[in-house]
Design a protein around this motif. Structure first.
Motif, PDB file in Angstrom:
ATOM      1  N   UNK A   1      37.935  17.212  46.023  1.00  0.00           N
ATOM      2  CA  UNK A   1      36.743  17.816  46.626  1.00  0.00           C
ATOM      3  C   UNK A   1      36.850  19.339  46.563  1.00  0.00           C
ATOM      4  N   UNK A   2      38.059  19.849  46.849  1.00  0.00           N
ATOM      5  CA  UNK A   2      38.213  21.313  46.813  1.00  0.00           C
ATOM      6  C   UNK A   2      38.127  21.831  45.380  1.00  0.00           C
ATOM      7  N   UNK A   3      38.312  20.950  44.405  1.00  0.00           N
ATOM      8  CA  UNK A   3      38.184  21.372  43.005  1.00  0.00           C
ATOM      9  C   UNK A   3      36.754  21.191  42.496  1.00  0.00           C
ATOM     10  N   UNK A   4      35.853  20.812  43.373  1.00  0.00           N
ATOM     11  CA  UNK A   4      34.440  20.806  43.001  1.00  0.00           C
ATOM     12  C   UNK A   4      33.842  19.463  42.638  1.00  0.00           C
ATOM     13  N   UNK A   5      34.573  18.386  42.875  1.00  0.00           N
ATOM     14  CA  UNK A   5      34.009  17.064  42.596  1.00  0.00           C
ATOM     15  C   UNK A   5      33.171  16.579  43.773  1.00  0.00           C
ATOM     16  N   UNK A   6      32.236  15.669  43.488  1.00  0.00           N
ATOM     17  CA  UNK A   6      31.509  15.024  44.577  1.00  0.00           C
ATOM     18  C   UNK A   6      32.417  13.976  45.200  1.00  0.00           C
ATOM     19  N   UNK A   7      32.044  13.504  46.380  1.00  0.00           N
ATOM     20  CA  UNK A   7      32.872  12.506  47.064  1.00  0.00           C
ATOM     21  C   UNK A   7      33.020  11.238  46.223  1.00  0.00           C
ATOM     22  N   UNK A   8      31.921  10.792  45.631  1.00  0.00           N
ATOM     23  CA  UNK A   8      31.993   9.553  44.842  1.00  0.00           C
ATOM     24  C   UNK A   8      32.884   9.724  43.614  1.00  0.00           C
ATOM     25  N   UNK A   9      32.763  10.874  42.972  1.00  0.00           N
ATOM     26  CA  UNK A   9      33.659  11.140  41.832  1.00  0.00           C
ATOM     27  C   UNK A   9      35.105  11.154  42.300  1.00  0.00           C
ATOM     28  N   UNK A  10      35.325  11.906  43.377  1.00  0.00           N
ATOM     29  CA  UNK A  10      36.702  12.094  43.859  1.00  0.00           C
ATOM     30  C   UNK A  10      37.344  10.757  44.207  1.00  0.00           C
ATOM     31  N   UNK A  11      36.549   9.822  44.731  1.00  0.00           N
ATOM     32  CA  UNK A  11      37.111   8.533  45.118  1.00  0.00           C
ATOM     33  C   UNK A  11      37.523   7.677  43.915  1.00  0.00           C
ATOM     34  N   UNK A  12      37.109   8.080  42.743  1.00  0.00           N
ATOM     35  CA  UNK A  12      37.497   7.334  41.535  1.00  0.00           C
ATOM     36  C   UNK A  12      38.659   7.998  40.808  1.00  0.00           C
ATOM     37  N   UNK A  13      39.495   8.706  41.551  1.00  0.00           N
ATOM     38  CA  UNK A  13      40.535   9.511  40.907  1.00  0.00           C
ATOM     39  C   UNK A  13      41.646   8.678  40.268  1.00  0.00           C
ATOM     40  N   UNK A  14      42.296   9.325  39.318  1.00  0.00           N
ATOM     41  CA  UNK A  14      43.489   8.742  38.699  1.00  0.00           C
ATOM     42  C   UNK A  14      44.522   9.841  38.535  1.00  0.00           C
ATOM     43  N   UNK A  15      45.708   9.478  38.018  1.00  0.00           N
ATOM     44  CA  UNK A  15      46.752  10.483  37.850  1.00  0.00           C
ATOM     45  C   UNK A  15      46.930  10.805  36.371  1.00  0.00           C
ATOM     46  N   UNK A  16      46.930  12.087  36.072  1.00  0.00           N
ATOM     47  CA  UNK A  16      47.293  12.570  34.747  1.00  0.00           C
ATOM     48  C   UNK A  16      48.526  13.438  34.908  1.00  0.00           C
ATOM     49  N   UNK A  17      49.516  13.216  34.037  1.00  0.00           N
ATOM     50  CA  UNK A  17      50.757  13.963  34.224  1.00  0.00           C
ATOM     51  C   UNK A  17      51.628  13.180  35.177  1.00  0.00           C
ATOM     52  N   UNK A  18      52.498  13.852  35.913  1.00  0.00           N
ATOM     53  CA  UNK A  18      53.401  13.053  36.752  1.00  0.00           C
ATOM     54  C   UNK A  18      52.743  12.620  38.051  1.00  0.00           C
ATOM     55  N   UNK A  19      52.079  13.541  38.752  1.00  0.00           N
ATOM     56  CA  UNK A  19      51.473  13.151  40.035  1.00  0.00           C
ATOM     57  C   UNK A  19      50.137  13.834  40.265  1.00  0.00           C
ATOM     58  N   UNK A  20      49.518  14.412  39.215  1.00  0.00           N
ATOM     59  CA  UNK A  20      48.366  15.277  39.421  1.00  0.00           C
ATOM     60  C   UNK A  20      47.053  14.489  39.392  1.00  0.00           C
ATOM     61  N   UNK A  21      46.296  14.562  40.484  1.00  0.00           N
ATOM     62  CA  UNK A  21      45.030  13.832  40.519  1.00  0.00           C
ATOM     63  C   UNK A  21      43.951  14.515  39.690  1.00  0.00           C
ATOM     64  N   UNK A  22      43.150  13.714  39.003  1.00  0.00           N
ATOM     65  CA  UNK A  22      41.960  14.228  38.332  1.00  0.00           C
ATOM     66  C   UNK A  22      40.984  13.056  38.252  1.00  0.00           C
ATOM     67  N   UNK A  23      39.762  13.332  37.850  1.00  0.00           N
ATOM     68  CA  UNK A  23      38.781  12.250  37.805  1.00  0.00           C
ATOM     69  C   UNK A  23      38.570  11.832  36.350  1.00  0.00           C
ATOM     70  N   UNK A  24      38.951  10.602  36.000  1.00  0.00           N
ATOM     71  CA  UNK A  24      38.847  10.152  34.609  1.00  0.00           C
ATOM     72  C   UNK A  24      37.403  10.225  34.099  1.00  0.00           C
ATOM     73  N   UNK A  25      37.301  10.552  32.834  1.00  0.00           N
ATOM     74  CA  UNK A  25      35.996  10.480  32.175  1.00  0.00           C
ATOM     75  C   UNK A  25      35.124  11.711  32.314  1.00  0.00           C
ATOM     76  N   UNK A  26      35.473  12.617  33.225  1.00  0.00           N
ATOM     77  CA  UNK A  26      34.626  13.801  33.387  1.00  0.00           C
ATOM     78  C   UNK A  26      35.437  15.094  33.454  1.00  0.00           C
ATOM     79  N   UNK A  27      36.746  14.987  33.169  1.00  0.00           N
ATOM     80  CA  UNK A  27      37.617  16.136  33.420  1.00  0.00           C
ATOM     81  C   UNK A  27      38.430  16.510  32.190  1.00  0.00           C
TER      82      UNK A  27
END
Lengths: 306, 784
Positions: B409-435
């Motif tokens: 959310x602090x990185x600018x995603x909407x709540x619905x996007x943020x709730x679909x997060x996954x991990x890229x790298x070792x532990x870093x959250x991002x939102x698949x498909x739009x990042x």
């Protein structure tokens, strides 16, 4: 005086617990696994594996009590603690520390977030907490008043009139009966068991839930008569629902060396699982009809043989 | 229980030594030897098309899923057009201590020829030329590392959740429509047209690549006398005709679809930490439909096993240095399970459980299965996940929805996007498909900066004045003065680090696009822009911060031993560090034992860890990255704590010169003597809400407290409580007999292992050898 605070413990009460060990005990059980808990005063414990051989202790010792291998000659040591002050490697360290109630509480309070699940809390152990009646009452009250579950582990040897003030703040107790025969009890622990049995009755009358425990020490406490005798006693105590047998271990032995004391149980071997099972079964034959249960813990699971 | 086929596959993957495959290197070199004036994006697309058309393929006897990274099982392709370091590291690839690869006789010489041809002309040379002399020194002495300079974007997370319902043809049609709608041409529309053309080329090439497997499977079926295998091969052929061109029709086809796409990401260009996404969510409809159609749970489990083994087979070739920092070739290919759905409800389902049961039966090196925890998580599924992690392999790892969602959310995603997060790298959250996310902007190493601060801007190891002069510390009279000096030093180096990274990431936009990933990340097709050229709406890069514990412990040691208790002066301390405590072991012990250490839930030192994490973050987030994206921090080191430790002299926390640093967000090795609850409380005090890309925690547990249902209660208690206190990630490691044996040999580094029995406590290292042996025997017995 406290000799250790151990966090994230699970063997002494429900949930995740903080163990606070009081220093000082009236009994001298031959098998005691915490010999540093016996004296009511500070002592020096040695851990040779930590020694870096700097020789500082030898230089500062006014009694010339430090031997060539930097071990302490206990016959000369006066516990002046000059050696522990200069032992930065903590190969020689003071065991035992006084806490203010507030200070001790803050340390317990740190683990509060972990207590809420599965009924965790604080367990006062020792040494013998009941012989620290005033301190026990204060810290137990502080914890209890702040919603922390309080458990006490005790050998039962204390003055009821002194420790009864603490009882309202104790949620449950583990109380040991090492041997049912008063004479044998005295031979094994230095004290007879009459006061202990009496205290168990009175604490139970007060309403405190109690688990009775017996350490199974081969050659000393492991006779079926002893376990049966204790089970008979247990069956008469209303607030005791459980009777736990503790499997002897020799992990205390290095601590005797660390304190410069001989280990009285050298050569005693750990009882087999089978023997533990047999003794549990033996106790349960008596306890069953009273809806009480005997067990021992193996890999954190209760082994109940009926 | 696993089937015999899966057992054979697993054994094959495990027992086949990793080898070098020259197939791709030959093809790409041949392709680029043909002159061309084509735009570089189109040229990259065609180079990949050429590789896919010509690379050797095979179908393993036991497989029902098609596709391998290289021409042989467990072999790794080479990217000679990208990696400049290959020139220097080639000779020891087959002999180095960590992650060595065999060559087929004669191929090492052939590779040498290929590498010679590319020498000075690779992507790595392009980025290398942008490293200033002082930056180079900073890298060499261990202040920071240079991220993604010899690879392209390494963290793709395609929109699998939509792709499995559409098939590639849908995206090809989109590109075609966009091209058809173009009217006037200018330089921007030209870029769009080139981009869409490139995407079409690549998607068609991957479809054809799948058809090659279909042909091969049919051919093999024709020659197969075993009826069961024949049927498998024919099904495989059918699957490879359907996917990835069309939407998959069943679970196996969906798995095949994801696998082909993932393979394409890895074959196009190097960089391997791509995310599988929320596998238990987007695969669930296929799972359910299959079960309704009478497919057995056992069949699905076999597909999951094989799918995981496919990832387990993936290795990559890294530099010598990286092979030591990442031993065992981890790729951090995350498969997300559990967690909340976009509507806030719990996402755990029968497939989540099926995946966990598969892990219970067979652990694979990859993918990293990552379990998303939240307050309302299905209790049975969570307990199952904990039980699987406890069993060994420390997977699944546990991630906290609330903290990760808050980060996004602090990185600018909407709540619905943020709730679909996954991990890229070792532990870093991002939102698949739009990042467009870069997990490896590089490692920044505060303890090296601290060492330089202690020496007034000079690196004491090389004697170079590398930083600004921030004062002679022997004249300092407070820790505050030292912290101020440190802050100035760090700001100076951080700027250099950021400038360097932005040069490198700009090279990606101009030379090394990832066309496959661009097809499947929203924004790219819509805008007609490649991912690396600001195709995605959301862009951020993570700066990894290592050795936090060493800085916190050093500050605490100076405060306590120098300024507070005055055991020694700052001059004496500087002298001790210079001489690596030579002849002064007692003073080293003083610094270790008389000052508080991070990891024991002691505020006075944990506050320094918080200060450092916050300072690093503040200094990083003020910059924008080269793609006009945001910077984040992540507290993580992987095994760089070992590599970087070799470059750093003695430190005030009592650490000897050139030895390991603390790993990740962990306390310094052996310094956490109060058990897991104290550690997680210290990490909470660091405040995991600050580093938006996470705080990596590997927590060790004594086997004695994790056995049985009660032990599981304890694990659950620690994980839940940590997450209630904002923890972001935790991995559960159970101390094994190997660790205990290591503790016998090296007590100093293992002084934190407790022996726990009812009413008794002691540290393992304080026990006598025979008692220790006894405990090891018990540990062994309990784990069997």
């Amino acid at each position: 005086m406290i000799f250790n605070i151990q966090k994230c413990s699970i063997h002494d009460g429900t949930g995740l617990r903080t163990l606070v060990f009081f220093k000082g005990c009236p009994l001298r059980c031959l098998w005691c696994s915490n010999p540093e808990s016996q004296s009511y005063r500070q002592e020096i414990m040695e851990s040779p594996v930590r020694c870096i051989g700097c020789g500082e202790c030898k230089r500062v010792c006014p009694e010339a009590a430090i031997l060539d291998d930097y071990r302490i000659d206990r016959s000369r040591c006066t516990n002046c603690f000059k050696c522990t002050d200069c032992c930065y490697a903590e190969s020689k360290r003071v065991v035992g520390r006084d806490y203010f109630v507030e200070e001790l509480y803050r340390e317990i309070e740190k683990d509060r977030p972990f207590y809420s699940l599965y009924g965790g809390g604080v367990t006062f152990s020792g040494g013998e907490p009941l012989t620290h009646a005033k301190d026990l009452k204060e810290i137990a009250k502080k914890c209890h008043d702040n919603g922390i579950n309080v458990v006490v582990e005790s050998c039962g040897y204390g003055q009821f009139e002194e420790f009864k003030e603490a009882l309202p703040y104790i949620d449950a107790m583990f109380m040991d009966i090492k041997h049912i025969d008063p004479e044998t009890h005295k031979a094994l622990t230095g004290m007879s068991n009459e006061l202990i049995l009496e205290n168990i009755r009175r604490i139970s009358e007060f309403g405190t839930p109690i688990t009775i425990r017996t350490p199974i020490i081969p050659g000393y406490t492991n006779s079926q008569e002893n376990i049966k005798g204790i089970a008979e006693f247990v069956s008469t105590i209303p607030t005791v629902k459980e009777y736990e047998l503790l499997q002897y271990h020799n992990f205390g032995e290095p601590k005797y060396t660390a304190l410069g004391k001989p280990y009285p149980l050298k050569g005693v071997i750990v009882p087999e699982d089978e023997e533990m099972n047999d003794l549990v079964k033996c106790a349960n034959q008596i306890l069953q009809k009273y809806k009480k249960e005997c067990y021992w813990m193996k890999n954190n699971e209760r082994e109940v043989i009926k | 229980m696993i089937s015999e086929r899966i057992f054979r596959l697993s054994e094959k993957v495990r027992n086949t030594p990793a080898e070098i495959c020259l197939d791709r290197a030959r093809l790409i070199t041949k392709f680029y030897s043909e002159p061309s004036m084509e735009p570089f994006i189109l040229r990259r697309a065609k180079s990949f098309q050429y590789v896919l058309e010509n690379k050797k393929i095979f179908i393993d006897d036991d497989s029902v899923l098609a596709g391998h990274l290289a021409s042989r099982l467990h072999a790794v392709p080479i990217y000679p057009e990208v990696t400049a370091w290959l020139y220097d590291d080639l000779e020891t690839i087959d002999t180095r201590s960590s992650d060595h690869f065999k060559f087929i006789p004669g191929e090492k010489d052939e590779l040498r020829t290929i590498v010679e041809a590319w020498k000075g002309r690779t992507f790595g040379d392009l980025t290398g030329a942008l490293v200033d002399a002082d930056m180079n020194t900073m890298i060499n002495i261990g202040i920071f590392t240079k991220g993604v300079s010899n690879l392209s974007t390494m963290n793709h997370a395609p929109a699998y959740y939509d792709m499995v319902h559409r098939g590639y043809r849908y995206y090809i049609d989109k590109c075609k429509e966009n091209i058809a709608a173009l009217e006037d041409m200018d330089i921007d529309t030209m870029e769009k047209q080139i981009t869409w053309q490139s995407m079409i080329i690549v998607m068609e090439a991957i479809i054809k690549f799948a058809h090659r497997y279909a042909d091969l499977a049919e051919k093999m079926a024709g020659e197969c006398s075993d009826s069961e295998r024949k049927a498998q091969l024919l099904a495989m052929a059918e699957n490879c005709r359907v996917v990835p061109e069309n939407p998959p029709q069943n679970f196996q086809q969906a798995a095949q679809f994801v696998w082909f796409t993932h393979l394409a990401l890895m074959m196009e260009v190097n960089g391997g930490d791509h995310c599988i996404g929320r596998f238990d969510q987007y695969m669930y409809p296929f799972y359910k439909k299959d079960l309704e159609n009478g497919v057995s749970e056992a069949f699905i489990a076999d597909v999951i096993h094989e799918f995981k083994l496919k990832f387990g087979e993936l290795w990559v070739l890294r530099t010598n240095r990286e092979s030591q920092a990442y031993p065992g070739c981890p790729l951090w290919i995350h498969m997300m399970i559990g967690g909340v759905l976009p509507d806030g409800k719990d996402g755990c389902n029968e497939l989540t459980n099926a995946i966990l049961h598969c892990m219970d039966d067979l652990q694979t090196k990859e993918p990293c299965v990552s379990f998303r925890y939240h307050d309302g998580v299905n209790q049975d599924t969570f307990r199952l996940a904990l039980a699987v992690a406890r069993k060994g392999g420390s997977h699944p790892a546990f991630f906290n929805d609330s903290t990760n969602i808050s980060h996004l959310l602090t990185l600018g995603h909407t709540l619905k996007e943020a709730r679909d997060w996954g991990i890229c790298g070792c532990i870093e959250p991002s939102v698949p498909g739009i990042t467009d996310f870069q997990s490896n902007a590089g490692y920044f190493n505060p303890i090296k900066v601290f060492e330089i601060t202690m020496n007034n801007g000079v690196d004491p190891v090389t004697k170079v004045q590398i930083g600004p002069r921030t004062g002679d510390v022997t004249t300092f009279t407070s820790v505050k003065q030292l912290m101020d000096a440190y802050e100035t030093q760090q700001a100076f180096f951080m700027k250099k680090f950021i400038v360097l990274f932005n040069r490198i990431i700009s090279c990606h936009a101009h030379a090394l696009p990832t066309v496959t990933a661009s097809c499947f990340t929203y924004g790219c097709i819509e805008k007609g822009r490649i991912l690396q050229r600001k195709g995605a709406e959301h862009r951020y890069s993570a700066v990894a911060i290592s050795g936090v514990a060493n800085v916190a412990d050093s500050l605490a040691a100076i405060e306590e031993c120098v300024f507070d208790k005055k055991y020694l002066t700052m001059s004496e301390l500087v002298k001790l560090l210079e001489t690596n405590f030579e002849g002064k072991e007692n003073m080293r012990q003083l610094l270790i034992n008389k000052a508080p250490k991070y990891g024991n839930n002691i505020d006075s030192v944990d506050e320094y860890a918080h200060w450092l994490a916050d300072l690093c973050n503040e200094q990083v987030v003020q910059y924008r990255d080269g793609r006009d994206g945001q910077f984040t921090t992540v507290i993580a080191s992987q095994s760089y704590n070992v590599v970087l430790g070799r470059l750093i002299g003695a430190t005030p926390d009592g650490r000897l010169a050139f030895t390991d640093l603390a790993d990740n967000a962990s306390p310094m090795i052996g310094m956490d003597v109060n058990g897991p609850t104290a550690v997680v409380n210290s990490i909470s005090a660091l405040d995991p809400l600050i580093p938006q890309s996470g705080v990596l925690v590997n927590q060790r547990f004594d086997p004695a407290i994790t056995k049985g249902e009660k032990g599981l209660d304890i694990l659950e208690t620690v994980v839940r409580t940590f997450f209630n206190q904002r923890g972001q990630h935790i991995q559960v490691n159970i101390v094994d007999d190997e660790t205990l044996r290591a503790a016998q040999k090296d007590p100093q580094s293992h002084r934190n292992i407790l022996v726990r029995v009812a009413g008794y406590s002691a540290y393992f290292v304080d026990l006598e050898k025979d008692i220790q042996d006894n405990i090891i025997a018990r540990t062994l017995q309990q784990t069997l």
